[in-house]
Design a protein around this motif. Structure first.
Motif, PDB file in Angstrom:
ATOM      1  N   ASP A  51       0.837  -1.211   0.000  1.00 52.13           N
ATOM      2  CA  ASP A  51       0.000   0.000   0.000  1.00 52.13           C
ATOM      3  C   ASP A  51       0.868   1.255   0.000  1.00 52.13           C
ATOM      4  OD1 ASP A  51      -2.290  -1.582   0.032  1.00 52.13           O
ATOM      5  OD2 ASP A  51      -2.614  -1.346   2.194  1.00 52.13           O
ATOM      6  N   ILE A  52       1.927   1.244   0.803  1.00 53.91           N
ATOM      7  CA  ILE A  52       2.849   2.384   0.857  1.00 53.91           C
ATOM      8  C   ILE A  52       3.509   2.580  -0.503  1.00 53.91           C
ATOM      9  CG2 ILE A  52       5.049   3.187   1.833  1.00 53.91           C
ATOM     10  CD1 ILE A  52       4.148   1.771   4.476  1.00 53.91           C
ATOM     11  N   PHE A  53       3.995   1.483  -1.109  1.00 51.36           N
ATOM     12  CA  PHE A  53       4.642   1.577  -2.410  1.00 51.36           C
ATOM     13  C   PHE A  53       3.685   2.156  -3.455  1.00 51.36           C
ATOM     14  CE2 PHE A  53       5.379  -0.069  -6.653  1.00 51.36           C
ATOM     15  CZ  PHE A  53       6.661   0.397  -6.878  1.00 51.36           C
ATOM     16  N   LEU A  54       2.476   1.626  -3.522  1.00 60.85           N
ATOM     17  CA  LEU A  54       1.516   2.084  -4.527  1.00 60.85           C
ATOM     18  C   LEU A  54       1.165   3.560  -4.333  1.00 60.85           C
ATOM     19  CD1 LEU A  54      -0.740  -1.069  -4.769  1.00 60.85           C
ATOM     20  CD2 LEU A  54       0.788  -0.154  -6.553  1.00 60.85           C
ATOM     21  N   ALA A  55       1.096   4.008  -3.083  1.00 60.88           N
ATOM     22  CA  ALA A  55       0.843   5.425  -2.827  1.00 60.88           C
ATOM     23  C   ALA A  55       2.014   6.279  -3.306  1.00 60.88           C
ATOM     24  CB  ALA A  55       0.589   5.656  -1.333  1.00 60.88           C
ATOM     25  N   GLN A  56       3.247   5.789  -3.113  1.00 61.84           N
ATOM     26  CA  GLN A  56       4.425   6.534  -3.546  1.00 61.84           C
ATOM     27  C   GLN A  56       4.600   6.498  -5.060  1.00 61.84           C
ATOM     28  OE1 GLN A  56       7.578   4.754  -1.203  1.00 61.84           O
ATOM     29  NE2 GLN A  56       7.201   6.123   0.518  1.00 61.84           N
ATOM     30  N   ALA A  57       4.117   5.434  -5.708  1.00 65.91           N
ATOM     31  CA  ALA A  57       4.286   5.266  -7.157  1.00 65.91           C
ATOM     32  C   ALA A  57       3.052   5.714  -7.931  1.00 65.91           C
ATOM     33  CB  ALA A  57       4.604   3.807  -7.474  1.00 65.91           C
ATOM     34  N   LYS A  58       2.145   6.418  -7.296  1.00 62.51           N
ATOM     35  CA  LYS A  58       0.859   6.740  -7.924  1.00 62.51           C
ATOM     36  C   LYS A  58       0.991   7.566  -9.199  1.00 62.51           C
ATOM     37  CE  LYS A  58       0.092  10.687  -4.927  1.00 62.51           C
ATOM     38  NZ  LYS A  58      -0.606  11.172  -3.767  1.00 62.51           N
ATOM     39  N   HIS A  59       2.069   8.286  -9.367  1.00 65.39           N
ATOM     40  CA  HIS A  59       2.241   9.107 -10.570  1.00 65.39           C
ATOM     41  C   HIS A  59       2.956   8.363 -11.690  1.00 65.39           C
ATOM     42  CE1 HIS A  59       0.609  12.470  -8.433  1.00 65.39           C
ATOM     43  NE2 HIS A  59       1.521  12.362  -7.491  1.00 65.39           N
ATOM     44  N   SER A  60       3.333   7.120 -11.439  1.00 67.17           N
ATOM     45  CA  SER A  60       3.993   6.320 -12.462  1.00 67.17           C
ATOM     46  C   SER A  60       2.924   5.684 -13.348  1.00 67.17           C
ATOM     47  CB  SER A  60       4.845   5.226 -11.809  1.00 67.17           C
ATOM     48  OG  SER A  60       5.444   4.444 -12.809  1.00 67.17           O
ATOM     49  N   PHE A  61       3.123   5.783 -14.656  1.00 68.91           N
ATOM     50  CA  PHE A  61       2.131   5.268 -15.591  1.00 68.91           C
ATOM     51  C   PHE A  61       2.465   3.873 -16.086  1.00 68.91           C
ATOM     52  CE2 PHE A  61       1.908   9.887 -15.917  1.00 68.91           C
ATOM     53  CZ  PHE A  61       0.588  10.076 -15.574  1.00 68.91           C
ATOM     54  N   HIS A  62       3.473   3.268 -15.532  1.00 71.86           N
ATOM     55  CA  HIS A  62       3.870   1.927 -15.959  1.00 71.86           C
ATOM     56  C   HIS A  62       4.426   1.156 -14.779  1.00 71.86           C
ATOM     57  CE1 HIS A  62       8.038   3.322 -15.761  1.00 71.86           C
ATOM     58  NE2 HIS A  62       7.680   4.349 -16.490  1.00 71.86           N
ATOM     59  N   THR A  63       4.612  -0.121 -14.985  1.00 68.36           N
ATOM     60  CA  THR A  63       5.305  -0.941 -14.006  1.00 68.36           C
ATOM     61  C   THR A  63       6.658  -1.287 -14.600  1.00 68.36           C
ATOM     62  OG1 THR A  63       4.383  -2.979 -14.878  1.00 68.36           O
ATOM     63  CG2 THR A  63       3.175  -1.910 -13.088  1.00 68.36           C
ATOM     64  N   GLY A  64       7.481  -1.940 -13.830  1.00 73.29           N
ATOM     65  CA  GLY A  64       8.803  -2.308 -14.311  1.00 73.29           C
ATOM     66  C   GLY A  64       9.605  -2.906 -13.189  1.00 73.29           C
ATOM     67  N   ALA A  65      10.919  -2.751 -13.274  1.00 78.06           N
ATOM     68  CA  ALA A  65      11.840  -3.338 -12.305  1.00 78.06           C
ATOM     69  C   ALA A  65      12.325  -2.281 -11.323  1.00 78.06           C
ATOM     70  CB  ALA A  65      13.018  -3.971 -13.033  1.00 78.06           C
ATOM     71  N   ILE A  66      12.275  -2.628 -10.053  1.00 75.20           N
ATOM     72  CA  ILE A  66      12.678  -1.718  -8.974  1.00 75.20           C
ATOM     73  C   ILE A  66      13.724  -2.407  -8.111  1.00 75.20           C
ATOM     74  CG2 ILE A  66      11.899  -0.572  -6.849  1.00 75.20           C
ATOM     75  CD1 ILE A  66      10.712   0.853  -9.114  1.00 75.20           C
ATOM     76  N   LEU A  67      14.805  -1.684  -7.809  1.00 74.48           N
ATOM     77  CA  LEU A  67      15.783  -2.175  -6.839  1.00 74.48           C
ATOM     78  C   LEU A  67      15.200  -2.002  -5.441  1.00 74.48           C
ATOM     79  CD1 LEU A  67      19.206  -0.712  -8.056  1.00 74.48           C
ATOM     80  CD2 LEU A  67      18.481  -3.097  -8.070  1.00 74.48           C
ATOM     81  N   VAL A  68      15.363  -3.006  -4.608  1.00 76.92           N
ATOM     82  CA  VAL A  68      14.879  -2.956  -3.222  1.00 76.92           C
ATOM     83  C   VAL A  68      16.087  -2.960  -2.297  1.00 76.92           C
ATOM     84  CG1 VAL A  68      13.537  -4.126  -1.443  1.00 76.92           C
ATOM     85  CG2 VAL A  68      12.809  -4.255  -3.834  1.00 76.92           C
ATOM     86  N   LEU A  69      16.152  -1.971  -1.428  1.00 72.98           N
ATOM     87  CA  LEU A  69      17.209  -1.911  -0.422  1.00 72.98           C
ATOM     88  C   LEU A  69      16.552  -1.788   0.943  1.00 72.98           C
ATOM     89  CD1 LEU A  69      20.190  -1.814   0.312  1.00 72.98           C
ATOM     90  CD2 LEU A  69      20.121   0.661  -0.015  1.00 72.98           C
ATOM     91  N   GLY A  70      16.431  -2.908   1.632  1.00 75.61           N
ATOM     92  CA  GLY A  70      15.827  -2.922   2.949  1.00 75.61           C
ATOM     93  C   GLY A  70      16.883  -2.847   4.035  1.00 75.61           C
ATOM     94  N   GLN A  71      16.517  -2.234   5.147  1.00 69.91           N
ATOM     95  CA  GLN A  71      17.432  -2.081   6.274  1.00 69.91           C
ATOM     96  C   GLN A  71      17.883  -3.433   6.810  1.00 69.91           C
ATOM     97  OE1 GLN A  71      15.604  -0.215   9.666  1.00 69.91           O
ATOM     98  NE2 GLN A  71      17.575   0.436  10.493  1.00 69.91           N
TER      99      GLN A  71
END
Length: 134
Positions: free
Chosen positions: A42-62
């Protein structure tokens, strides 16, 4: 099942209290992990709401919980997650994003996150890559 997120959902239905991830002395059940992953999605989708496509994202978790949670959250959201190794400098991270035409970097610390999207056009990945890169 099409991805690891769907496997997590299945396990949380069949064995909700069973340990999914052991962190030192604390264990996280499948049910707890699913709730965490769903909240991250839900957090990701809220942050990506202005993106008009999907694709590959690097994930860097603590930590491992954030790495795994981010990976699974991106799968739920329909994006291709790629786990980033710790210790890389910002310039090295940017080089990976540019060279591979990735759509961004998602950094996760606990329940907080920061998404940096790019203007890169998504590449078509071969079938072997569809579940993400662990």
């Amino acid at each position: 099942m099409n991805n690891y997120y769907e496997l997590l959902v299945s396990q949380s239905i069949r064995q909700p209290q069973k340990i999914c991830l052991q962190l030192d002395a604390a264990g996280i059940s499948y049910e707890e992990m699913l709730a965490y992953v769903d909240s991250l999605a839900d957090i990701f989708l809220a942050q990506a709401k202005h993106s008009f496509h999907t694709g590959a994202i690097l994930v860097l978790g603590q930590g491992i919980k954030e790495q795994l949670g981010g990976f699974l959250a991106l799968q739920k959201a329909g994006w291709l997650p790629i786990l980033l190794h710790h210790g890389l400098k910002a310039a090295e991270q940017q080089e990976i994003i540019t060279k591979n035409q990735l759509q961004g970097l998602w950094q996760i610390k606990g329940d907080a996150s920061e998404l940096q999207l790019t203007d890169n056009v998504p590449l078509t990945h071969p079938e072997a890559d569809i579940m993400g890169v662990l």
